[in-house]
Design a protein around this motif. Structure first.
Motif, short mmCIF file in Angstrom:
data_model
loop_
_atom_site.label_atom_id
_atom_site.label_comp_id
_atom_site.label_asym_id
_atom_site.label_seq_id
_atom_site.Cartn_x
_atom_site.Cartn_y
_atom_site.Cartn_z
N GLU A 251 0.82 -1.30 -0.06
CA GLU A 251 0.07 0.13 -0.13
C GLU A 251 0.73 1.28 0.12
OE1 GLU A 251 -2.37 -0.58 3.39
OE2 GLU A 251 -4.10 -1.75 2.24
N ASP A 252 1.99 1.28 0.67
CA ASP A 252 2.72 2.49 0.76
C ASP A 252 3.77 2.50 -0.44
OD1 ASP A 252 1.54 2.86 3.15
OD2 ASP A 252 3.02 2.02 4.35
N VAL A 253 4.45 1.50 -0.98
CA VAL A 253 5.35 1.66 -2.03
C VAL A 253 5.00 0.99 -3.17
CG1 VAL A 253 7.82 0.76 -2.58
CG2 VAL A 253 7.15 1.28 -0.14
N LEU A 254 4.56 0.10 -3.60
CA LEU A 254 4.25 -0.74 -4.61
C LEU A 254 2.92 -0.10 -5.54
CD1 LEU A 254 5.05 -2.37 -6.88
CD2 LEU A 254 3.89 -4.44 -5.72
N PHE A 255 1.69 -0.12 -4.76
CA PHE A 255 0.49 0.15 -5.44
C PHE A 255 0.50 1.82 -5.74
CE2 PHE A 255 -2.19 -3.01 -2.84
CZ PHE A 255 -1.47 -3.96 -3.84
N PRO A 256 1.13 2.81 -5.13
CA PRO A 256 1.22 3.91 -5.66
C PRO A 256 1.83 4.36 -6.91
CG PRO A 256 1.68 4.11 -3.36
CD PRO A 256 1.58 2.83 -3.70
N LYS A 264 -8.36 -3.90 -15.27
CA LYS A 264 -7.91 -5.29 -14.66
C LYS A 264 -6.84 -4.98 -13.54
CE LYS A 264 -8.77 -8.12 -18.80
NZ LYS A 264 -8.00 -8.85 -19.94
N VAL A 265 -5.88 -4.12 -13.86
CA VAL A 265 -4.92 -3.90 -12.78
C VAL A 265 -5.70 -3.17 -11.49
CG1 VAL A 265 -2.93 -2.29 -12.04
CG2 VAL A 265 -3.33 -3.24 -14.57
N GLY A 266 -6.60 -2.63 -11.62
CA GLY A 266 -7.21 -2.04 -10.37
C GLY A 266 -7.89 -3.31 -9.63
N ARG A 267 -8.55 -4.17 -10.25
CA ARG A 267 -9.25 -5.23 -9.59
C ARG A 267 -8.24 -6.19 -9.06
NH1 ARG A 267 -12.61 -5.07 -14.40
NH2 ARG A 267 -11.36 -6.92 -15.22
N ALA A 268 -7.07 -6.48 -9.60
CA ALA A 268 -6.16 -7.11 -9.03
C ALA A 268 -5.63 -6.87 -7.90
CB ALA A 268 -5.05 -7.56 -10.02
N MET A 269 -5.28 -5.17 -7.89
CA MET A 269 -4.93 -4.75 -6.54
C MET A 269 -5.81 -5.09 -5.65
SD MET A 269 -3.37 -1.32 -8.42
CE MET A 269 -3.06 -0.42 -6.86
N GLU A 270 -7.13 -4.70 -5.61
CA GLU A 270 -8.01 -4.96 -4.68
C GLU A 270 -8.03 -6.59 -4.15
OE1 GLU A 270 -11.78 -3.77 -6.37
OE2 GLU A 270 -11.20 -1.53 -6.44
N GLN A 271 -7.99 -7.26 -5.11
CA GLN A 271 -7.93 -8.75 -4.86
C GLN A 271 -6.67 -9.05 -4.13
OE1 GLN A 271 -8.31 -11.27 -8.12
NE2 GLN A 271 -8.74 -13.00 -7.04
N ASN A 275 -7.10 -10.40 -0.37
CA ASN A 275 -6.63 -11.76 0.16
C ASN A 275 -5.64 -11.59 1.45
OD1 ASN A 275 -8.17 -13.09 -1.88
ND2 ASN A 275 -6.59 -13.13 -3.32
N ILE A 276 -4.76 -10.60 1.28
CA ILE A 276 -3.77 -10.47 2.55
C ILE A 276 -4.82 -10.06 3.71
CG2 ILE A 276 -2.07 -8.84 3.49
CD1 ILE A 276 -1.06 -8.64 0.55
N ASP A 277 -5.78 -9.26 3.58
CA ASP A 277 -6.70 -9.26 4.81
C ASP A 277 -7.39 -10.39 5.18
OD1 ASP A 277 -6.12 -6.52 4.58
OD2 ASP A 277 -8.14 -6.00 3.66
N ILE A 278 -7.56 -11.29 4.52
CA ILE A 278 -8.22 -12.73 4.80
C ILE A 278 -7.05 -13.58 5.49
CG2 ILE A 278 -9.19 -14.83 4.05
CD1 ILE A 278 -11.01 -13.30 1.60
N MET A 279 -6.00 -13.35 4.96
CA MET A 279 -4.81 -14.13 5.61
C MET A 279 -4.64 -13.87 7.16
SD MET A 279 -1.96 -14.22 2.28
CE MET A 279 -0.81 -14.96 3.47
N ILE A 280 -4.40 -12.41 7.10
CA ILE A 280 -4.16 -11.72 8.55
C ILE A 280 -5.57 -12.22 9.50
CG2 ILE A 280 -4.07 -9.76 9.86
CD1 ILE A 280 -2.71 -8.36 7.29
#
Length: 325
Positions: A251-256, A264-271, A275-280
């Protein structure tokens, strides 16, 4: 037929023959004989044949018959009552013997050791299981003092049950051969008799169970909890920490730096973020589950500190739905 009155002299058979025939056919009714014969041999012969009374005919015979009939019927009633009482007593005795046989079979085949002492401390009952649990040589312990037979193993427990007669006393003891037993003792008190100065205490009941296997299972459970605490909790903490770190870096380095014009890129970023939120979230849920297992161990050990707080039931339900989605 309640009563038979017969004369000694009859056309077909005399009174003695009638009495003998009736008794031979087991007709158990009172028989009164009337006769003018006063010979003692005849009287005795009639009575020995089964007559209940022998009346001499005279001018007062009617009054005598009335009195004798009443007396004979009363005796017959008492005889029947006595026979019924004897039959009832015999049946009660048989029922008691059957009940005693059932209880003896249960006591002798039960896997737990059973010991009963009287108010003086003398052993009145000991089943085979308790003989085996304490490696006693034979069953010749009845009528002996429990202190002499069991020493310090059960003395303190039985003494406590005699002092605290309304409580059930429990103690884990070390059995021979290194096994572990759990002994439960209680006072035996009178139920319906008047309570005396001794509080109605008539003895003590002790049940001993071999809990070596249960103790071993408990040890294995504690070992498992220790493994869960160390082998699962430590790596899980690292997984959750790294997942949070990856999320922050994305969120701080790569997505910006990624162009979001492409859908498609936007949906992939959201997915990826979801998924990381679900992992946590799942990692935290697993961590809570491990903590619950550890809390169960604390509760069993009596070392749990309870903290009360309010919560929103809807949030709990939604969290469960999200976890199952």
């Amino acid at each position: 037929i309640d009563l038979i009155i017969t004369d000694m002299n009859m056309p077909e058979m005399d009174g003695l023959q009638l009495i003998r025939e009736l008794r031979r056919n087991t007709l158990n009714v009172p028989i009164i004989v009337l006769s003018s014969n006063k010979e003692i041999d005849i009287v005795l012969d009639a009575l020995n044949s089964g007559a209940d009374d022998y009346l001499i005919k005279d001018e007062f015979i009617q009054d005598t018959i009335d009195i004798t009939v009443k007396k004979t019927l009363e005796k017959q009633h008492l005889r029947r009552v006595n026979l019924q009482l004897i039959a009832d007593l015999s049946r009660k005795k048989e029922d008691l013997e059957n009940t005693l046989s059932y209880l003896t079979a249960i006591i002798n085949t039960m896997p737990d050791g059973l010991l009963v002492t009287d108010e003086r401390g003398k052993i009145t009952l000991a089943n085979p299981a308790i003989i085996s649990l304490f490696n006693l040589s034979d069953n010749a312990i009845v009528d002996k003092d429990y202190r002499e037979v069991f020493g310090d193993l059960l003395t303190g427990l039985i003494d406590e049950s005699r002092r605290n007669r309304d409580d059930v006393c429990l103690l884990d003891i070390e059995l021979p051969s290194g096994r572990i037993g759990r002994a439960v003792a209680a006072s035996i008190k009178k139920q319906h008799a008047a309570i005396d100065a001794d509080g109605g205490h008539v003895g003590s009941l002790v049940i001993v169970r071999d809990i070596t296997f249960e103790k071993e299972v408990d040890r294995m459970k504690n070992d498992f909890i220790s493994v869960v605490s160390h082998e699962l909790r430590t790596p899980l903490t690292s997984i959750i920490g790294f997942a949070k770190l990856i999320k922050d870096r994305l969120e701080d380095v790569l997505f910006p730096r990624i162009a979001k014009d492409d859908a498609k890129v936007g949906r992939a970023m959201e997915q990826v973020t979801g998924n990381i939120d679900i992992m946590i979230s799942e990692g935290m849920r697993l961590s809570y589950l491990i903590n619950d297992v550890l809390d169960i161990a604390k509760m069993e050990a009596g070392k749990m500190d309870w903290k009360e707080e309010t919560f929103n039931a809807a949030d709990i339900i939604q969290r469960a739905i999200d976890a199952m989605a």
